[in-house]
Design an enzyme around this catalytic site. Structure first.
Site, PDB file in Angstrom:
ATOM      1  N   HIS A 207     -44.315   4.919  50.257  1.00 49.26           N
ATOM      2  CA  HIS A 207     -43.915   5.480  49.174  1.00 49.26           C
ATOM      3  C   HIS A 207     -42.892   4.649  48.176  1.00 49.26           C
ATOM      4  CE1 HIS A 207     -40.464   6.080  51.910  1.00 49.26           C
ATOM      5  NE2 HIS A 207     -39.898   6.173  50.785  1.00 49.26           N
TER       6      HIS A 207
HETATM    7  C1  UD1 Z   1     -36.783   9.038  47.089  1.00 45.63           C
HETATM    8  C2  UD1 Z   1     -35.643   8.065  47.235  1.00 45.63           C
HETATM    9  C3  UD1 Z   1     -35.862   6.897  48.223  1.00 45.63           C
HETATM   10  C4  UD1 Z   1     -36.578   7.824  49.534  1.00 45.63           C
HETATM   11  C5  UD1 Z   1     -37.669   8.683  49.323  1.00 45.63           C
HETATM   12  C6  UD1 Z   1     -37.853   9.404  50.626  1.00 45.63           C
HETATM   13  C7  UD1 Z   1     -34.200   7.495  45.290  1.00 45.63           C
HETATM   14  C8  UD1 Z   1     -34.080   6.558  44.049  1.00 45.63           C
HETATM   15  N1  UD1 Z   1     -35.425   7.208  45.852  1.00 45.63           N
HETATM   16  O1  UD1 Z   1     -37.792   8.446  46.499  1.00 45.63           O
HETATM   17  O2  UD1 Z   1     -34.937   6.221  48.576  1.00 45.63           O
HETATM   18  O3  UD1 Z   1     -37.192   6.791  50.594  1.00 45.63           O
HETATM   19  O4  UD1 Z   1     -37.139   9.669  48.360  1.00 45.63           O
HETATM   20  O5  UD1 Z   1     -39.259  10.290  50.509  1.00 45.63           O
HETATM   21  O6  UD1 Z   1     -33.594   8.426  45.416  1.00 45.63           O
HETATM   22  N2  UD1 Z   1     -42.466  14.491  43.868  1.00 45.63           N
HETATM   23  C9  UD1 Z   1     -43.227  15.419  44.019  1.00 45.63           C
HETATM   24  N3  UD1 Z   1     -42.691  16.482  44.761  1.00 45.63           N
HETATM   25  C10 UD1 Z   1     -41.540  16.280  45.589  1.00 45.63           C
HETATM   26  C11 UD1 Z   1     -40.641  15.359  45.438  1.00 45.63           C
HETATM   27  C12 UD1 Z   1     -41.388  14.121  44.575  1.00 45.63           C
HETATM   28  O7  UD1 Z   1     -44.293  15.605  43.195  1.00 45.63           O
HETATM   29  O8  UD1 Z   1     -41.217  17.166  46.324  1.00 45.63           O
HETATM   30  C13 UD1 Z   1     -42.946  13.476  43.001  1.00 45.63           C
HETATM   31  C14 UD1 Z   1     -42.500  13.438  41.421  1.00 45.63           C
HETATM   32  O9  UD1 Z   1     -43.404  13.038  40.719  1.00 45.63           O
HETATM   33  C15 UD1 Z   1     -41.222  12.518  41.368  1.00 45.63           C
HETATM   34  C16 UD1 Z   1     -41.752  11.620  42.203  1.00 45.63           C
HETATM   35  O10 UD1 Z   1     -42.438  12.161  43.300  1.00 45.63           O
HETATM   36  O11 UD1 Z   1     -41.111  12.320  39.991  1.00 45.63           O
HETATM   37  C17 UD1 Z   1     -40.711  10.509  42.772  1.00 45.63           C
HETATM   38  O12 UD1 Z   1     -39.683  11.314  43.478  1.00 45.63           O
HETATM   39  P1  UD1 Z   1     -38.162  10.711  43.545  1.00 45.63           P
HETATM   40  O13 UD1 Z   1     -37.249  11.760  44.189  1.00 45.63           O
HETATM   41  O14 UD1 Z   1     -37.601  10.389  42.221  1.00 45.63           O
HETATM   42  O15 UD1 Z   1     -38.197   9.454  44.512  1.00 45.63           O
HETATM   43  P2  UD1 Z   1     -38.959   9.309  45.482  1.00 45.63           P
HETATM   44  O16 UD1 Z   1     -40.087   8.167  45.458  1.00 45.63           O
HETATM   45  O17 UD1 Z   1     -39.249  10.507  46.434  1.00 45.63           O
HETATM   46  N1  UDP Z   2     -41.780  12.138  57.313  1.00 45.96           N
HETATM   47  C1  UDP Z   2     -42.274  13.549  57.775  1.00 45.96           C
HETATM   48  N2  UDP Z   2     -43.552  13.619  57.133  1.00 45.96           N
HETATM   49  C2  UDP Z   2     -44.326  12.651  56.454  1.00 45.96           C
HETATM   50  C3  UDP Z   2     -43.950  11.436  56.251  1.00 45.96           C
HETATM   51  C4  UDP Z   2     -42.588  11.138  56.621  1.00 45.96           C
HETATM   52  O1  UDP Z   2     -41.637  14.171  58.290  1.00 45.96           O
HETATM   53  O2  UDP Z   2     -45.549  12.951  56.163  1.00 45.96           O
HETATM   54  C5  UDP Z   2     -40.288  11.820  57.930  1.00 45.96           C
HETATM   55  C6  UDP Z   2     -40.371  10.702  59.018  1.00 45.96           C
HETATM   56  O3  UDP Z   2     -40.758  11.262  60.271  1.00 45.96           O
HETATM   57  C7  UDP Z   2     -39.076  10.283  58.970  1.00 45.96           C
HETATM   58  C8  UDP Z   2     -38.845  10.531  57.427  1.00 45.96           C
HETATM   59  O4  UDP Z   2     -39.563  11.435  56.864  1.00 45.96           O
HETATM   60  O5  UDP Z   2     -38.247  10.940  59.658  1.00 45.96           O
HETATM   61  C9  UDP Z   2     -38.590   9.227  56.671  1.00 45.96           C
HETATM   62  O6  UDP Z   2     -38.737   9.717  55.105  1.00 45.96           O
HETATM   63  P1  UDP Z   2     -39.218   8.742  54.051  1.00 45.96           P
HETATM   64  O7  UDP Z   2     -40.288   8.182  54.630  1.00 45.96           O
HETATM   65  O8  UDP Z   2     -39.797   9.843  52.987  1.00 45.96           O
HETATM   66  O9  UDP Z   2     -38.002   8.026  53.305  1.00 45.96           O
HETATM   67  P2  UDP Z   2     -37.323   6.729  53.832  1.00 45.96           P
HETATM   68  O10 UDP Z   2     -36.987   6.729  55.185  1.00 45.96           O
HETATM   69  O11 UDP Z   2     -37.884   5.520  53.340  1.00 45.96           O
HETATM   70  O12 UDP Z   2     -36.007   6.913  52.974  1.00 45.96           O
END
Ligand code: UD1
Ligand code: UDP
Length: 363
Positions: A207
Protein backbone atom coordinates in the site's frame (compact mmCIF):
# COMPACT_ATOMS: atom_id res chain seq x y z
CA UNK A 1 -10.20 13.38 36.41
CA UNK A 2 -7.75 14.14 33.55
CA UNK A 3 -8.92 13.95 29.93
CA UNK A 4 -6.81 12.54 27.13
CA UNK A 5 -7.95 13.36 23.59
CA UNK A 6 -6.70 10.69 21.20
CA UNK A 7 -6.49 11.81 17.56
CA UNK A 8 -6.34 8.93 15.08
CA UNK A 9 -7.55 8.13 11.57
CA UNK A 10 -5.79 5.24 9.81
CA UNK A 11 -6.04 1.45 10.13
CA UNK A 12 -2.79 0.78 12.02
CA UNK A 13 -3.69 3.49 14.53
CA UNK A 14 -6.95 1.79 15.47
CA UNK A 15 -4.96 -1.37 16.20
CA UNK A 16 -2.26 0.48 18.19
CA UNK A 17 -4.91 2.40 20.13
CA UNK A 18 -6.95 -0.68 21.09
CA UNK A 19 -4.75 -1.90 23.95
CA UNK A 20 -3.92 1.62 25.16
CA UNK A 21 -7.60 2.57 25.28
CA UNK A 22 -8.13 -0.50 27.50
CA UNK A 23 -5.18 0.53 29.72
CA UNK A 24 -6.50 4.09 30.03
CA UNK A 25 -9.95 2.79 30.98
CA UNK A 26 -8.33 0.75 33.76
CA UNK A 27 -6.29 3.67 35.12
CA UNK A 28 -7.89 5.65 37.90
CA UNK A 29 -8.07 9.37 37.26
CA UNK A 30 -7.87 9.14 33.42
CA UNK A 31 -10.59 9.32 30.80
CA UNK A 32 -10.24 9.29 27.01
CA UNK A 33 -12.07 11.02 24.17
CA UNK A 34 -11.53 9.37 20.76
CA UNK A 35 -11.34 11.75 17.79
CA UNK A 36 -11.39 9.96 14.41
CA UNK A 37 -10.24 12.29 11.63
CA UNK A 38 -11.99 10.12 9.02
CA UNK A 39 -8.80 9.49 7.02
CA UNK A 40 -9.77 5.81 6.62
CA UNK A 41 -13.51 5.39 6.27
CA UNK A 42 -14.50 2.08 4.64
CA UNK A 43 -16.07 -0.39 7.07
CA UNK A 44 -13.19 -2.82 6.52
CA UNK A 45 -10.56 -0.06 6.98
CA UNK A 46 -12.18 1.53 10.04
CA UNK A 47 -15.46 0.32 11.63
CA UNK A 48 -14.35 -3.32 11.95
CA UNK A 49 -11.45 -2.31 14.23
CA UNK A 50 -13.65 -0.25 16.55
CA UNK A 51 -16.18 -3.09 16.74
CA UNK A 52 -13.74 -6.01 17.15
CA UNK A 53 -10.95 -4.40 19.18
CA UNK A 54 -12.20 -1.26 20.94
CA UNK A 55 -15.78 -2.22 21.76
CA UNK A 56 -16.86 1.39 21.15
CA UNK A 57 -17.29 3.88 18.32
CA UNK A 58 -15.19 7.06 18.20
CA UNK A 59 -16.63 9.97 20.19
CA UNK A 60 -16.10 12.33 17.23
CA UNK A 61 -15.68 11.62 13.50
CA UNK A 62 -14.46 14.53 11.39
CA UNK A 63 -14.99 12.74 8.04
CA UNK A 64 -11.85 14.18 6.45
CA UNK A 65 -10.17 12.00 3.83
CA UNK A 66 -8.53 12.18 0.42
CA UNK A 67 -6.97 15.12 -1.40
CA UNK A 68 -3.33 16.12 -1.49
CA UNK A 69 -1.22 15.73 1.64
CA UNK A 70 -1.35 19.46 2.33
CA UNK A 71 -5.10 19.74 1.80
CA UNK A 72 -5.88 16.69 3.94
CA UNK A 73 -3.59 17.75 6.77
CA UNK A 74 -4.82 21.35 6.65
CA UNK A 75 -8.48 20.38 6.81
CA UNK A 76 -7.73 18.05 9.71
CA UNK A 77 -5.84 20.76 11.57
CA UNK A 78 -8.82 23.10 11.43
CA UNK A 79 -11.38 20.46 12.36
CA UNK A 80 -9.31 18.97 15.21
CA UNK A 81 -8.86 22.48 16.63
CA UNK A 82 -12.64 22.89 16.75
CA UNK A 83 -13.10 19.66 18.72
CA UNK A 84 -10.18 20.31 21.09
CA UNK A 85 -11.63 23.75 21.87
CA UNK A 86 -14.83 22.04 23.07
CA UNK A 87 -13.24 19.05 24.82
CA UNK A 88 -10.40 21.04 26.46
CA UNK A 89 -8.26 17.98 27.13
CA UNK A 90 -5.25 17.82 29.46
CA UNK A 91 -3.22 15.95 26.84
CA UNK A 92 -3.43 14.90 23.18
CA UNK A 93 -2.31 11.38 22.29
CA UNK A 94 -1.23 10.46 18.74
CA UNK A 95 0.12 7.33 17.08
CA UNK A 96 2.66 6.59 14.37
CA UNK A 97 3.27 8.73 11.31
CA UNK A 98 0.18 9.45 9.25
CA UNK A 99 -1.32 12.79 8.26
CA UNK A 100 -3.77 12.34 11.16
CA UNK A 101 -0.80 12.04 13.55
CA UNK A 102 0.75 15.29 12.38
CA UNK A 103 -2.56 17.17 12.38
CA UNK A 104 -3.33 16.07 15.96
CA UNK A 105 0.14 16.87 17.29
CA UNK A 106 0.55 20.21 15.55
CA UNK A 107 -2.91 21.39 16.51
CA UNK A 108 -2.33 20.50 20.19
CA UNK A 109 1.11 22.14 20.24
CA UNK A 110 -0.34 25.37 18.86
CA UNK A 111 -3.05 25.27 21.53
CA UNK A 112 -0.39 24.66 24.25
CA UNK A 113 -1.82 21.25 25.08
CA UNK A 114 0.87 18.64 25.93
CA UNK A 115 1.36 16.00 23.23
CA UNK A 116 2.16 12.30 23.75
CA UNK A 117 3.48 10.38 20.73
CA UNK A 118 3.31 6.59 20.63
CA UNK A 119 5.85 4.95 18.30
CA UNK A 120 8.25 7.88 18.53
CA UNK A 121 11.80 7.87 17.18
CA UNK A 122 11.38 5.73 14.07
CA UNK A 123 13.31 6.93 11.04
CA UNK A 124 13.74 5.75 7.46
CA UNK A 125 16.03 8.73 6.65
CA UNK A 126 14.06 9.05 3.41
CA UNK A 127 12.46 12.50 3.32
CA UNK A 128 10.52 11.58 0.17
CA UNK A 129 8.21 9.46 2.35
CA UNK A 130 5.25 11.45 3.70
CA UNK A 131 5.52 9.34 6.86
CA UNK A 132 9.11 10.46 7.54
CA UNK A 133 8.04 14.11 7.48
CA UNK A 134 5.05 13.40 9.73
CA UNK A 135 7.03 11.45 12.31
CA UNK A 136 9.93 13.93 12.55
CA UNK A 137 7.64 16.94 13.01
CA UNK A 138 5.45 15.08 15.49
CA UNK A 139 8.43 14.00 17.61
CA UNK A 140 9.72 17.57 17.72
CA UNK A 141 6.45 18.96 19.07
CA UNK A 142 5.81 16.16 21.60
CA UNK A 143 6.19 16.36 25.37
CA UNK A 144 6.10 12.60 25.99
CA UNK A 145 7.78 10.36 23.42
CA UNK A 146 7.03 6.65 23.80
CA UNK A 147 9.62 4.62 21.92
CA UNK A 148 9.52 0.95 20.93
CA UNK A 149 13.26 0.17 20.54
CA UNK A 150 16.85 1.11 21.34
CA UNK A 151 17.27 2.38 17.79
CA UNK A 152 14.36 4.80 18.25
CA UNK A 153 15.96 6.17 21.43
CA UNK A 154 19.23 6.71 19.59
CA UNK A 155 17.52 8.47 16.68
CA UNK A 156 15.88 10.94 19.08
CA UNK A 157 19.13 11.56 20.98
CA UNK A 158 20.88 12.25 17.65
CA UNK A 159 18.27 14.92 16.89
CA UNK A 160 18.84 16.59 20.26
CA UNK A 161 15.53 15.62 21.86
CA UNK A 162 15.80 15.81 25.68
CA UNK A 163 16.14 12.34 27.14
CA UNK A 164 13.75 13.23 29.99
CA UNK A 165 10.86 13.33 27.52
CA UNK A 166 11.65 9.89 26.07
CA UNK A 167 10.11 6.78 27.60
CA UNK A 168 11.18 3.42 26.28
CA UNK A 169 8.09 1.26 26.77
CA UNK A 170 8.27 -1.35 23.99
CA UNK A 171 6.04 -1.84 20.99
CA UNK A 172 2.28 -1.49 21.40
CA UNK A 173 1.71 -3.71 18.35
CA UNK A 174 3.32 -6.50 20.32
CA UNK A 175 0.78 -5.85 23.09
CA UNK A 176 -2.03 -6.12 20.51
CA UNK A 177 -0.60 -9.33 19.14
CA UNK A 178 -0.39 -10.88 22.62
CA UNK A 179 -3.75 -9.53 23.75
CA UNK A 180 -5.83 -10.41 20.68
CA UNK A 181 -3.84 -13.45 19.52
CA UNK A 182 -6.00 -15.98 21.34
CA UNK A 183 -9.24 -14.49 20.00
CA UNK A 184 -7.80 -14.74 16.47
CA UNK A 185 -6.99 -18.42 16.98
CA UNK A 186 -10.53 -19.12 18.24
CA UNK A 187 -12.12 -17.49 15.18
CA UNK A 188 -9.96 -19.37 12.70
CA UNK A 189 -12.28 -19.75 9.66
CA UNK A 190 -10.48 -17.69 7.06
CA UNK A 191 -8.05 -20.24 5.62
CA UNK A 192 -10.71 -22.90 5.15
CA UNK A 193 -13.05 -20.40 3.50
CA UNK A 194 -10.32 -19.48 0.99
CA UNK A 195 -9.16 -23.06 0.40
CA UNK A 196 -5.70 -22.31 1.83
CA UNK A 197 -3.62 -24.71 3.90
CA UNK A 198 -1.40 -24.04 6.90
CA UNK A 199 2.20 -23.12 5.84
CA UNK A 200 1.30 -23.53 2.20
CA UNK A 201 0.83 -19.97 0.95
CA UNK A 202 2.53 -16.59 0.77
CA UNK A 203 0.77 -13.61 2.37
CA UNK A 204 1.38 -10.26 0.66
CA UNK A 205 0.32 -6.66 1.39
CA UNK A 206 1.13 -3.56 -0.66
CA UNK A 207 0.00 0.00 0.00
CA UNK A 208 2.98 2.38 0.29
CA UNK A 209 2.79 5.44 -1.92
CA UNK A 210 6.37 4.80 -3.11
CA UNK A 211 5.13 1.48 -4.60
CA UNK A 212 1.52 2.19 -5.59
CA UNK A 213 2.25 5.49 -7.31
CA UNK A 214 5.07 4.14 -9.50
CA UNK A 215 3.63 1.82 -12.15
CA UNK A 216 7.05 0.17 -12.71
CA UNK A 217 7.40 -0.77 -9.07
CA UNK A 218 3.76 -1.82 -8.69
CA UNK A 219 3.95 -3.80 -11.93
CA UNK A 220 7.12 -5.63 -10.80
CA UNK A 221 5.57 -6.56 -7.45
CA UNK A 222 2.36 -7.89 -9.02
CA UNK A 223 4.24 -9.67 -11.79
CA UNK A 224 6.43 -11.41 -9.18
CA UNK A 225 3.42 -12.42 -7.08
CA UNK A 226 1.62 -13.78 -10.18
CA UNK A 227 4.71 -15.84 -11.12
CA UNK A 228 5.04 -17.20 -7.56
CA UNK A 229 1.34 -18.15 -7.55
CA UNK A 230 2.08 -20.79 -10.22
CA UNK A 231 4.09 -22.61 -7.52
CA UNK A 232 2.36 -21.72 -4.25
CA UNK A 233 -0.86 -19.76 -3.52
CA UNK A 234 -0.49 -16.04 -2.82
CA UNK A 235 -3.04 -14.35 -0.53
CA UNK A 236 -3.31 -10.60 -1.16
CA UNK A 237 -5.72 -8.56 1.00
CA UNK A 238 -5.90 -5.47 -1.17
CA UNK A 239 -5.67 -1.95 0.32
CA UNK A 240 -8.16 0.41 -1.41
CA UNK A 241 -5.35 2.70 -2.53
CA UNK A 242 -3.63 -0.19 -4.30
CA UNK A 243 -6.85 -1.45 -5.86
CA UNK A 244 -7.50 2.00 -7.32
CA UNK A 245 -3.94 2.28 -8.71
CA UNK A 246 -4.08 -1.22 -10.23
CA UNK A 247 -7.27 -0.33 -12.11
CA UNK A 248 -5.89 3.03 -13.19
CA UNK A 249 -2.71 1.48 -14.61
CA UNK A 250 -4.41 -1.50 -16.29
CA UNK A 251 -2.61 -4.12 -14.18
CA UNK A 252 -5.83 -5.97 -13.22
CA UNK A 253 -5.01 -9.11 -15.20
CA UNK A 254 -2.07 -9.82 -12.86
CA UNK A 255 -4.55 -10.26 -10.01
CA UNK A 256 -6.33 -13.20 -11.66
CA UNK A 257 -3.69 -15.70 -10.47
CA UNK A 258 -3.80 -14.47 -6.87
CA UNK A 259 -6.16 -15.11 -3.96
CA UNK A 260 -7.10 -11.48 -3.84
CA UNK A 261 -9.49 -10.39 -1.07
CA UNK A 262 -10.86 -7.21 0.47
CA UNK A 263 -8.90 -5.77 3.45
CA UNK A 264 -9.21 -8.16 6.41
CA UNK A 265 -10.24 -7.41 9.98
CA UNK A 266 -7.35 -7.60 12.45
CA UNK A 267 -8.35 -10.99 13.89
CA UNK A 268 -8.51 -12.52 10.41
CA UNK A 269 -5.25 -10.85 9.47
CA UNK A 270 -3.50 -12.41 12.46
CA UNK A 271 -4.81 -15.81 11.35
CA UNK A 272 -3.52 -15.19 7.82
CA UNK A 273 -0.10 -14.07 9.10
CA UNK A 274 0.39 -16.94 11.52
CA UNK A 275 -0.11 -19.67 8.96
CA UNK A 276 1.81 -18.12 6.06
CA UNK A 277 5.10 -19.65 4.97
CA UNK A 278 6.51 -16.22 4.03
CA UNK A 279 5.09 -12.70 4.34
CA UNK A 280 5.97 -10.16 1.62
CA UNK A 281 4.95 -6.61 2.52
CA UNK A 282 5.66 -2.90 2.42
CA UNK A 283 3.68 -2.34 5.63
CA UNK A 284 5.44 -1.24 8.80
CA UNK A 285 3.10 -3.11 11.13
CA UNK A 286 3.01 -6.32 9.11
CA UNK A 287 6.84 -6.59 9.15
CA UNK A 288 6.76 -6.72 12.93
CA UNK A 289 3.78 -9.06 13.10
CA UNK A 290 5.64 -11.51 10.83
CA UNK A 291 8.36 -11.55 13.50
CA UNK A 292 5.85 -11.92 16.37
CA UNK A 293 4.53 -15.06 14.64
CA UNK A 294 8.04 -16.21 13.64
CA UNK A 295 7.25 -16.14 9.92
CA UNK A 296 10.10 -15.03 7.60
CA UNK A 297 9.44 -11.65 6.01
CA UNK A 298 10.50 -9.95 2.78
CA UNK A 299 10.06 -6.17 2.81
CA UNK A 300 9.22 -4.66 -0.56
CA UNK A 301 11.00 -1.35 0.02
CA UNK A 302 14.37 0.36 -0.31
CA UNK A 303 14.77 0.75 3.45
CA UNK A 304 12.91 0.06 6.69
CA UNK A 305 12.51 1.73 10.06
CA UNK A 306 12.50 -1.67 11.80
CA UNK A 307 16.21 -2.34 11.32
CA UNK A 308 16.52 -4.82 14.20
CA UNK A 309 14.58 -7.37 12.15
CA UNK A 310 17.11 -7.10 9.32
CA UNK A 311 20.00 -7.51 11.77
CA UNK A 312 18.44 -10.57 13.40
CA UNK A 313 17.71 -12.27 10.08
CA UNK A 314 13.88 -12.34 10.38
CA UNK A 315 13.45 -9.81 7.58
CA UNK A 316 15.23 -8.89 4.36
CA UNK A 317 14.75 -5.99 1.93
CA UNK A 318 14.15 -6.22 -1.77
CA UNK A 319 13.71 -2.99 -3.67
CA UNK A 320 10.83 -3.18 -6.18
CA UNK A 321 13.14 -1.16 -8.45
CA UNK A 322 15.19 -4.35 -8.86
CA UNK A 323 12.38 -5.90 -10.90
CA UNK A 324 10.11 -8.92 -10.82
CA UNK A 325 12.76 -11.65 -10.88
CA UNK A 326 14.63 -10.26 -7.86
CA UNK A 327 11.36 -10.02 -5.92
CA UNK A 328 10.42 -13.62 -6.83
CA UNK A 329 13.81 -14.91 -5.74
CA UNK A 330 13.76 -13.01 -2.46
CA UNK A 331 10.31 -14.34 -1.54
CA UNK A 332 10.84 -17.95 -2.59
CA UNK A 333 14.26 -18.20 -0.97
CA UNK A 334 12.95 -16.85 2.35
CA UNK A 335 10.92 -20.06 2.90
CA UNK A 336 12.09 -21.91 6.01
CA UNK A 337 14.61 -19.23 7.02
CA UNK A 338 14.56 -18.46 10.76
CA UNK A 339 16.29 -15.52 12.42
CA UNK A 340 18.09 -15.21 15.75
CA UNK A 341 16.32 -15.47 19.13
CA UNK A 342 15.90 -11.77 19.92
CA UNK A 343 13.30 -9.72 21.84
CA UNK A 344 13.68 -6.14 20.61
CA UNK A 345 10.07 -5.03 21.22
CA UNK A 346 9.61 -5.34 24.99
CA UNK A 347 7.40 -7.64 26.99
CA UNK A 348 3.91 -6.85 25.71
CA UNK A 349 3.22 -4.39 28.56
CA UNK A 350 3.83 -1.14 26.66
CA UNK A 351 0.20 -0.01 26.94
CA UNK A 352 0.06 -0.23 30.74
CA UNK A 353 3.40 1.53 31.00
CA UNK A 354 2.18 4.34 28.74
CA UNK A 355 -0.98 4.83 30.83
CA UNK A 356 1.13 5.01 34.02
CA UNK A 357 3.60 7.54 32.57
CA UNK A 358 0.72 9.74 31.36
CA UNK A 359 -1.00 9.53 34.75
CA UNK A 360 2.19 10.56 36.56
CA UNK A 361 2.85 13.38 34.05
CA UNK A 362 -0.65 14.83 34.47
CA UNK A 363 -0.80 14.41 38.27
C1 UD1 B 1 -2.10 6.01 5.08
C2 UD1 B 1 -0.83 6.59 5.70
C3 UD1 B 1 0.26 5.54 5.73
C4 UD1 B 1 -0.22 4.27 6.41
C5 UD1 B 1 -1.52 3.79 5.76
C6 UD1 B 1 -2.05 2.63 6.56
C7 UD1 B 1 -0.41 9.00 5.34
C8 UD1 B 1 0.42 9.97 4.62
N1 UD1 B 1 -0.33 7.72 4.92
O1 UD1 B 1 -1.80 5.69 3.73
O2 UD1 B 1 1.37 6.03 6.44
O3 UD1 B 1 0.78 3.29 6.26
O4 UD1 B 1 -2.48 4.85 5.80
O5 UD1 B 1 -2.96 1.86 5.83
O6 UD1 B 1 -1.10 9.36 6.26
N2 UD1 B 1 -9.11 4.79 0.61
C9 UD1 B 1 -10.35 4.23 0.50
N3 UD1 B 1 -10.98 3.86 1.65
C10 UD1 B 1 -10.45 4.03 2.88
C11 UD1 B 1 -9.19 4.60 2.97
C12 UD1 B 1 -8.52 4.99 1.82
O7 UD1 B 1 -10.88 4.07 -0.58
O8 UD1 B 1 -11.08 3.65 3.89
C13 UD1 B 1 -8.40 5.17 -0.65
C14 UD1 B 1 -8.78 6.56 -1.13
O9 UD1 B 1 -8.73 6.58 -2.52
C15 UD1 B 1 -7.62 7.39 -0.62
C16 UD1 B 1 -6.46 6.42 -0.78
O10 UD1 B 1 -7.02 5.16 -0.45
O11 UD1 B 1 -7.46 8.59 -1.35
C17 UD1 B 1 -5.28 6.71 0.09
O12 UD1 B 1 -5.67 6.84 1.44
P1 UD1 B 1 -4.78 7.74 2.43
O13 UD1 B 1 -5.36 7.68 3.79
O14 UD1 B 1 -4.51 9.07 1.85
O15 UD1 B 1 -3.37 7.02 2.42
P2 UD1 B 1 -2.97 5.52 2.66
O16 UD1 B 1 -2.30 5.03 1.44
O17 UD1 B 1 -4.11 4.74 3.19
N1 UDP C 1 -4.03 -5.25 8.66
C1 UDP C 1 -5.34 -5.71 8.75
N2 UDP C 1 -5.96 -6.12 7.61
C2 UDP C 1 -5.35 -6.11 6.39
C3 UDP C 1 -4.02 -5.62 6.31
C4 UDP C 1 -3.40 -5.18 7.47
O1 UDP C 1 -5.90 -5.76 9.85
O2 UDP C 1 -5.98 -6.49 5.40
C5 UDP C 1 -3.37 -4.83 9.90
C6 UDP C 1 -2.05 -5.51 10.15
O3 UDP C 1 -2.25 -6.74 10.81
C7 UDP C 1 -1.32 -4.48 11.01
C8 UDP C 1 -1.84 -3.16 10.47
O4 UDP C 1 -3.04 -3.46 9.76
O5 UDP C 1 -1.69 -4.60 12.37
C9 UDP C 1 -0.84 -2.54 9.53
O6 UDP C 1 -1.44 -1.47 8.89
P1 UDP C 1 -1.04 -0.98 7.43
O7 UDP C 1 -0.29 -2.05 6.73
O8 UDP C 1 -2.28 -0.46 6.80
O9 UDP C 1 -0.12 0.29 7.73
P2 UDP C 1 1.37 0.52 8.25
O10 UDP C 1 1.64 -0.37 9.40
O11 UDP C 1 2.28 0.26 7.08
O12 UDP C 1 1.40 1.96 8.58
Amino acid sequence: MKTIATVLGARPQFIKAATITRAIRQTEGLREVLIHTGQHYDDNMSTVFFTDLMGQAPDHNLHISGGTHGAMTGRMLEAVEGVLSQVRPDMVLVYGDTNSTLAGALCAAKMHIPVAHVEAGLRSFNMKMPEEINRRLTDHCSDLLFTPTDTADRNLANEGIESGKVHRVGDVMYDASVHFGKQAAEKGELLASLGLKDRDYILATVHRQENTDHPDRLGSILDALAAIAKEIPVLLPLHPRTRAKISATGLDQLLSKLTCVEPLGYLQMVEAERSAVVIATDSGGVQKEAFFHKVPCVTLRDETEWVELLDSGWNRLVSPAQGSKAIQNAILSARGVAGAAVEPYGLGDASDRIAQVIRAYLA
